[in-house]
Scaffold this active site. Structure first.
Site: not given
Length: 226
Positions: A22, A20
């Site tokens: 963010d 991922d």
């Protein structure tokens, strides 16, 4: 259910690792930074918290947040040049080590392609290994929505990306690493999920993840134990 030892074994023998972006690869939430830059920071940050907590569908939250921000092409480019995303400590070394071992590294994000590609560039990850949401703009640069056909625009989208990668590249062992509910949901089809709390701790993820880390050094050490 795999034990912690089995998860560590999968990580050490992974064909591919999906991160991922963010609050995992970078320290901030890209959409919140964009909102601040466009003057609607507080309202959008609250929506992000609800989305990460898993109380609204991802697409609904994304549509609502972008409807508030309405970023122009120029604003997005200026955000990247004036406030470039800050890499999380240890990520550069971890990605480099994985690549040295011949592991394919992917960025799978509910964030925006233009920002995520900028991050990929810093980590020597090919743009073909980036899966993220695409903002759309009119010819004059005004916001025109986002590409709703991207798998990452949906709840469960990260899992769809991993299924696609397994089918395309015949990966046997894929690891997903991230801070949020959408990352945890991607396992399965991912063979191992590692929760990351180095930037922000999501209670639901910390409680449910079998393997939870707060610094990428923990994963570097795992690779060196072989």
């Amino acid at each position: 259910m795999a034990s912690l030892l089995e998860l560590k074994e999968i990580f050490r023998n992974a064909d591919a690792v999906c991160f991922d972006v963010d609050s995992t690869v970078i320290r901030e939430e890209g959409i919140d930074e964009l909102a601040k830059f466009c003057g609607v920071g507080d309202a959008v940050a609250e929506m992000t918290r609800r989305a990460m907590g898993g109380t609204v569908t991802f697409k609904a939250a994304l549509t609502a947040r972008l409807g508030l921000i309405r970023p122009s092409y120029e604003q997005v480019q200026k955000l990247i040049s004036d406030n470039p995303p800050q890499l999380t400590p240890g990520i550069r070394e971890l990605v480099s080590r994985l690549q040295q071992r011949g592991v394919q590294v992917f960025l799978v994000s509910g964030g925006f392609q233009s920002i995520v590609e900028h991050v990929a560039l810093q980590l020597n990850i090919p743009t073909a290994n980036v899966f993220a949401n695409r903002l759309k703009f009119y010819f004059n640069g005004e916001y025109a929505g986002f590409d709703e056909t991207q798998p990452t625009a949906e709840s469960g989208g990260k899992g769809k990306v991993i299924t696609h990668l397994k089918e395309q590249f015949h990966f046997k062992k894929v690891v997903m690493i991230g801070d949020g509910a959408t990352d945890m949901e991607a396992c399965p089809p991912a063979d191992c999920f590692i929760g990351f709390g180095g930037n922000v701790i999501r209670k639901q993820v910390k409680e449910k993840a079998k393997w939870y880390i707060t610094h990428f050094d923990e994963l570097l050490k795992e690779l060196e134990e072989r």
